[in-house]
Design an enzyme around this catalytic site. Sequence first.
Site, PDB file in Angstrom:
ATOM      1  N   TYR A 104      -0.374 -13.672 -15.297  1.00 53.91           N
ATOM      2  CA  TYR A 104      -1.200 -12.705 -14.548  1.00 53.91           C
ATOM      3  C   TYR A 104      -2.651 -13.188 -14.503  1.00 53.91           C
ATOM      4  O   TYR A 104      -3.273 -13.231 -13.432  1.00 53.91           O
ATOM      5  CB  TYR A 104      -1.124 -11.326 -15.199  1.00 53.91           C
ATOM      6  N   SER A 158      -8.895  -9.209 -10.739  1.00 52.34           N
ATOM      7  CA  SER A 158      -8.947  -8.422 -11.972  1.00 52.34           C
ATOM      8  C   SER A 158      -9.977  -9.052 -12.903  1.00 52.34           C
ATOM      9  O   SER A 158     -10.190 -10.266 -12.869  1.00 52.34           O
ATOM     10  CB  SER A 158      -7.569  -8.456 -12.630  1.00 52.34           C
ATOM     11  N   GLY A 164      -3.535   0.704  -3.481  1.00 50.08           N
ATOM     12  CA  GLY A 164      -3.391   0.367  -2.066  1.00 50.08           C
ATOM     13  C   GLY A 164      -3.234   1.606  -1.209  1.00 50.08           C
ATOM     14  O   GLY A 164      -3.826   1.706  -0.117  1.00 50.08           O
ATOM     15  N   ALA A 172       0.809  -1.225   0.000  1.00 50.17           N
ATOM     16  CA  ALA A 172       0.000   0.000   0.000  1.00 50.17           C
ATOM     17  C   ALA A 172       0.841   1.274   0.000  1.00 50.17           C
ATOM     18  O   ALA A 172       0.348   2.335   0.343  1.00 50.17           O
ATOM     19  CB  ALA A 172      -0.944  -0.012   1.196  1.00 50.17           C
ATOM     20  N   GLY A 206      -0.092   3.505  -5.550  1.00 47.74           N
ATOM     21  CA  GLY A 206      -1.178   2.929  -6.342  1.00 47.74           C
ATOM     22  C   GLY A 206      -2.500   2.838  -5.590  1.00 47.74           C
ATOM     23  O   GLY A 206      -2.789   3.613  -4.685  1.00 47.74           O
TER      24      GLY A 206
HETATM   25  N1  LIG Z   1      -4.658  -0.791 -11.932  1.00 44.79           N
HETATM   26  C1  LIG Z   1      -5.503  -1.622 -12.483  1.00 44.79           C
HETATM   27  O1  LIG Z   1      -6.101  -1.334 -13.537  1.00 44.79           O
HETATM   28  C2  LIG Z   1      -5.814  -2.937 -11.865  1.00 44.79           C
HETATM   29  C3  LIG Z   1      -6.760  -3.750 -12.486  1.00 44.79           C
HETATM   30  C4  LIG Z   1      -7.066  -4.974 -11.926  1.00 44.79           C
HETATM   31  C5  LIG Z   1      -6.443  -5.364 -10.769  1.00 44.79           C
HETATM   32  N2  LIG Z   1      -5.510  -4.554 -10.189  1.00 44.79           N
HETATM   33  C6  LIG Z   1      -4.859  -5.039  -8.978  1.00 44.79           C
HETATM   34  O2  LIG Z   1      -4.824  -4.020  -8.001  1.00 44.79           O
HETATM   35  C7  LIG Z   1      -3.725  -4.257  -7.114  1.00 44.79           C
HETATM   36  C8  LIG Z   1      -2.959  -2.958  -6.947  1.00 44.79           C
HETATM   37  O3  LIG Z   1      -2.401  -2.612  -8.197  1.00 44.79           O
HETATM   38  P1  LIG Z   1      -2.094  -1.097  -8.628  1.00 44.79           P
HETATM   39  O4  LIG Z   1      -2.831  -0.841  -9.862  1.00 44.79           O
HETATM   40  O5  LIG Z   1      -2.222  -0.208  -7.480  1.00 44.79           O
HETATM   41  O6  LIG Z   1      -0.553  -1.260  -9.056  1.00 44.79           O
HETATM   42  P2  LIG Z   1       0.752  -0.505  -8.588  1.00 44.79           P
HETATM   43  O7  LIG Z   1       0.542   0.960  -8.554  1.00 44.79           O
HETATM   44  O8  LIG Z   1       1.854  -1.054  -9.442  1.00 44.79           O
HETATM   45  O9  LIG Z   1       0.930  -0.992  -7.072  1.00 44.79           O
HETATM   46  C9  LIG Z   1       1.283  -2.320  -6.788  1.00 44.79           C
HETATM   47  C10 LIG Z   1       1.665  -2.392  -5.326  1.00 44.79           C
HETATM   48  O10 LIG Z   1       2.005  -3.752  -5.033  1.00 44.79           O
HETATM   49  C11 LIG Z   1       3.213  -3.735  -4.285  1.00 44.79           C
HETATM   50  N3  LIG Z   1       3.961  -4.977  -4.414  1.00 44.79           N
HETATM   51  C12 LIG Z   1       4.404  -5.590  -5.539  1.00 44.79           C
HETATM   52  N4  LIG Z   1       5.084  -6.695  -5.228  1.00 44.79           N
HETATM   53  C13 LIG Z   1       5.067  -6.800  -3.865  1.00 44.79           C
HETATM   54  C14 LIG Z   1       5.583  -7.733  -2.939  1.00 44.79           C
HETATM   55  N5  LIG Z   1       6.299  -8.800  -3.333  1.00 44.79           N
HETATM   56  N6  LIG Z   1       5.366  -7.525  -1.625  1.00 44.79           N
HETATM   57  C15 LIG Z   1       4.667  -6.441  -1.192  1.00 44.79           C
HETATM   58  N7  LIG Z   1       4.165  -5.513  -2.021  1.00 44.79           N
HETATM   59  C16 LIG Z   1       4.367  -5.695  -3.341  1.00 44.79           C
HETATM   60  C17 LIG Z   1       3.994  -2.551  -4.838  1.00 44.79           C
HETATM   61  O11 LIG Z   1       4.986  -2.202  -3.915  1.00 44.79           O
HETATM   62  P3  LIG Z   1       6.444  -1.628  -4.341  1.00 44.79           P
HETATM   63  O12 LIG Z   1       6.295  -0.130  -4.266  1.00 44.79           O
HETATM   64  O13 LIG Z   1       7.359  -2.204  -3.305  1.00 44.79           O
HETATM   65  O14 LIG Z   1       6.746  -2.115  -5.720  1.00 44.79           O
HETATM   66  C18 LIG Z   1       2.888  -1.534  -4.985  1.00 44.79           C
HETATM   67  O15 LIG Z   1       2.649  -0.876  -3.771  1.00 44.79           O
HETATM   68  C19 LIG Z   1      -2.921  -5.395  -7.732  1.00 44.79           C
HETATM   69  O16 LIG Z   1      -3.254  -6.603  -7.102  1.00 44.79           O
HETATM   70  C20 LIG Z   1      -3.408  -5.422  -9.172  1.00 44.79           C
HETATM   71  O17 LIG Z   1      -3.267  -6.679  -9.783  1.00 44.79           O
HETATM   72  C21 LIG Z   1      -5.185  -3.348 -10.700  1.00 44.79           C
END
Ligand SMILES: NC(=O)c1ccc[n+]([C@@H]2O[C@H](COP(=O)([O-])OP(=O)(O)OC[C@H]3O[C@@H](n4cnc5c(N)ncnc54)[C@H](OP(=O)(O)O)[C@@H]3O)[C@@H](O)[C@H]2O)c1
Length: 286
Positions: free
Chosen positions: A164, A138, A27, A22, A25
């Site tokens: 994914y 997703s 989170g 969190a 993004g």
């Molecule tokens: N955006 C969309 O359109 C969309 C659509 C469908 C689903 N989602 C889902 O929504 C969720 C959040 O995605 P987002 O769009 O906010 O993407 P994002 O901005 O890339 O954020 C992803 C977050 O996950 C963290 N993360 C990645 N690998 C990790 C690990 N091994 N341990 C702990 N934290 C980790 C990242 O932390 P770091 O800063 O350390 O990298 C970052 O805070 C994801 O599950 C994604 O699949 C998003």
Amino acid sequence: MTKWTANDLPDLNGRTVVITGAGRGLGLITARELARAGAHVVLGVRDTDKARRAVVSLPGAFDIRTLDVADLSSVRAFADSWSRDLDILINNAGVMDIPAARTVDGLDQQTATNYTGPFLLTNLLLEHVTDRVVHVTSQLHRQGKIDLKDLDWRTRKYNGMSVYEASKLAVVLFSLELQRRLSATGSEVRSVLASPGIARTSLAAHSRSNVINRFKFLTNAPELGALSVLYAATQDVPGNSYIGPDGLGGLRGYPALRRQGKAGLDTAMAGDLWKATTELVGAVAR
Ligand SMILES: NC(=O)c1ccc[n+]([C@@H]2O[C@H](COP(=O)([O-])OP(=O)(O)OC[C@H]3O[C@@H](n4cnc5c(N)ncnc54)[C@H](OP(=O)(O)O)[C@@H]3O)[C@@H](O)[C@H]2O)c1
């Protein structure tokens, strides 16, 4: 009809939430809004300094803890250090379409981040959860294909998007089986799914297919994407509900009760997947 927004969040004073990944993004937006509504929000993140900087000027109570969801020892250490009630666990951390890589445990990095690690974390924390577990999945779970004999992508050709999609279908099936198990024991804890639609975050910035940028005209602002997660975390919805945007294809709009894909409702597969995942991660009870 009025649309549900973060202004409709209930008073969350006295509630504790853990949200993974969190520091940025969706989170971070989710954490910010839950704290604004009064919750004590624990951010489980890889980079604690970055997360601290992200929340420093936000109102509310935050606790920043180290958690790499793709590293099973980090997951176990986080869970071991937890001893109090946990109202809401939100499995948000995720990666999309990353190149093939193995974790310190030898697991597929993308699957471990999106599914395997959160599976272990949820199981280890479950005895403390009083209200619900929210799994961020997703719409792409609809394209997912799970091979129980090769859950961790050892024999199949690695394709970032296929991995994914499979990981997000695994999350949907995990919710189904978790809810079945909770209900079977008479627990009132719920398992709820949230799909942000497509929200403009950096999730797919590096991705060749980059669905988020390619379909910009279809996308949600990140604030809207996070609403599905906030709704799933706080509203009175049935167990194993699938919350997603109310617009065309569930890609953008305001949160509503939607329906997961058919493959996500396969109870036999969900049970088999649970067993196969347990074999992959080892002990899931403390
Ligand atoms: N955006 C969309 O359109 C969309 C659509 C469908 C689903 N989602 C889902 O929504 C969720 C959040 O995605 P987002 O769009 O906010 O993407 P994002 O901005 O890339 O954020 C992803 C977050 O996950 C963290 N993360 C990645 N690998 C990790 C690990 N091994 N341990 C702990 N934290 C980790 C990242 O932390 P770091 O800063 O350390 O990298 C970052 O805070 C994801 O599950 C994604 O699949 C998003």
